[in-house]
Write an enzyme that holds these catalytic residues in place. Structure first.
Site, short mmCIF file in Angstrom:
data_model
loop_
_atom_site.label_atom_id
_atom_site.label_comp_id
_atom_site.label_asym_id
_atom_site.label_seq_id
_atom_site.Cartn_x
_atom_site.Cartn_y
_atom_site.Cartn_z
N ASP A 22 44.96 -96.16 55.20
CA ASP A 22 46.02 -95.66 54.33
C ASP A 22 47.32 -95.12 54.99
O ASP A 22 47.19 -94.67 56.05
CB ASP A 22 45.40 -94.42 53.64
CG ASP A 22 46.14 -93.91 52.22
OD1 ASP A 22 47.02 -94.88 51.78
OD2 ASP A 22 45.65 -92.88 51.51
N ASN A 70 43.53 -101.91 43.26
CA ASN A 70 44.75 -102.27 43.87
C ASN A 70 45.68 -103.21 43.08
O ASN A 70 46.67 -103.67 43.17
CB ASN A 70 44.72 -102.75 45.38
CG ASN A 70 44.61 -101.73 46.31
OD1 ASN A 70 43.74 -101.89 47.30
ND2 ASN A 70 45.00 -100.55 46.12
C1 FPP Z 1 46.91 -98.42 51.81
O1 FPP Z 1 48.35 -98.25 52.05
C2 FPP Z 1 46.75 -99.94 52.17
C3 FPP Z 1 46.33 -100.85 51.40
C4 FPP Z 1 46.14 -100.90 49.90
C5 FPP Z 1 46.11 -102.33 51.98
C6 FPP Z 1 45.42 -102.37 53.46
C7 FPP Z 1 46.08 -103.40 53.96
C8 FPP Z 1 46.22 -103.77 55.40
C9 FPP Z 1 46.15 -102.62 56.15
C10 FPP Z 1 46.65 -105.23 55.61
C11 FPP Z 1 45.84 -105.80 56.68
C12 FPP Z 1 44.60 -106.30 56.11
C13 FPP Z 1 43.91 -107.27 56.65
C14 FPP Z 1 42.63 -107.86 56.03
C15 FPP Z 1 44.93 -108.40 57.23
P1 FPP Z 1 49.19 -97.77 50.77
O2 FPP Z 1 50.15 -99.10 50.69
O3 FPP Z 1 48.61 -97.29 49.60
O4 FPP Z 1 50.07 -96.78 51.61
P2 FPP Z 1 50.89 -95.52 50.89
O5 FPP Z 1 49.63 -94.59 50.39
O6 FPP Z 1 51.59 -94.98 52.03
O7 FPP Z 1 51.89 -96.03 49.86
#
Ligand code: FPP
Length: 243
Positions: A22, A70
């Site tokens: 996250d 998501n």
């Molecule tokens: C949450 O951070 C993250 C995700 C929903 C996606 C996770 C994906 C990756 C780390 C990309 C790599 C994965 C692969 C399999 C190549 P957020 O976007 O919700 O962060 P925020 O809470 O700060 O907005």
């Protein structure tokens, strides 16, 4: 997965680590960049942590790459995440072979696009004989959905006369989860300071140790992973037994 193990696993190193990656969006906005820029940096952290698992002797790594929730994100972000996943599968496949790491996926995989599924199943198939490490991608995954799907599978067996309702116990439900052959996580890590499970592995995390850190996922690399393992080594896992 099943009832708590009669003998706890090694108290030093977790056999299975599960991670809620996250904070990509916040990391990017702190730098005035797009959310996708943050996800790209997050993919680098995943690569680093996968290598760290090998170095520390962690056999299983599950990462929450895309949840059932998501899909409500802007289309450009969803498309970008799917494209990152395909890049990861293509670019990092050689590393899975070099380290004999088997790829698995958990979630409602039928909900992914045919292009992503094709690439995913190709790498899963190509690595299926490896056993030195296991990388599990949670994709279109929801913990409640997984439990619902297991309950439906059991109900169908009862309806078909293949199972007595009285035979449904924890082991039976576990056997109908998406990946019944994978042991339950010992340690769950969530980055970015959020203190929630967010529908991640609700069944499988019953006895896991939790580790929360303020570090945003793109900044979570080998050193931060080692700190999480050190914190785990200090825990006393009792599985309901007295201390
Ligand atoms: C949450 O951070 C993250 C995700 C929903 C996606 C996770 C994906 C990756 C780390 C990309 C790599 C994965 C692969 C399999 C190549 P957020 O976007 O919700 O962060 P925020 O809470 O700060 O907005």
């Amino acid at each position: 997965m099943t009832p708590p193990p009669a003998k706890p696993p090694s108290p030093e190193v977790p056999r299975h680590v599960a991670i809620i990656m996250d904070g990509n969006g916040r990391w990017a906005s702190q730098r005035g960049k797009s959310r996708l820029f943050g996800h790209r940096a997050g993919a680098e952290s995943l690569r680093a942590v996968l290598r760290a698992c090998r170095d520390h002797g962690v056999d299983y790594l599950t990462v929450y790459a895309f949840s059932t929730e998501n899909w409500v994100r802007p289309k450009a972000e969803v498309d970008g995440l799917m494209s990152l996943l395909r890049t990861f599968l293509r670019r990092d496949e050689h590393e899975l072979h070099e380290n004999e790491v088997r790829l698995h996926a958990t979630g409602r995989l039928e909900g992914l696009s045919p292009g992503v599924r094709k690439e995913l199943f190709r790498v899963i198939e190509a690595t299926r004989n490896y056993d030195k490490g296991h990388l599990i991608l949670a994709l279109n995954y929801g913990g409640r959905t997984e439990i619902v799907d297991a309950a439906c599978a059991l109900a169908r067996k009862v309806q078909a006369g293949e199972l007595e309702p009285e035979a449904i116990d924890e082991a039976a439900l576990s056997a109908h989860m998406y990946l019944p052959e994978i042991p339950d996580p010992d340690l769950m890590i969530r980055t970015s300071g959020e203190l929630r499970l967010s529908n991640f592995l609700l069944w499988e995390l019953s006895y896991a140790e939790f580790y929360f850190t303020e570090t945003l996922w793109p900044d979570f690399r080998e050193e931060q992973f080692a700190e999480a393992l050190a914190a785990y080594a200090e825990r006393s896992r009792r599985f309901g037994a007295p201390s």
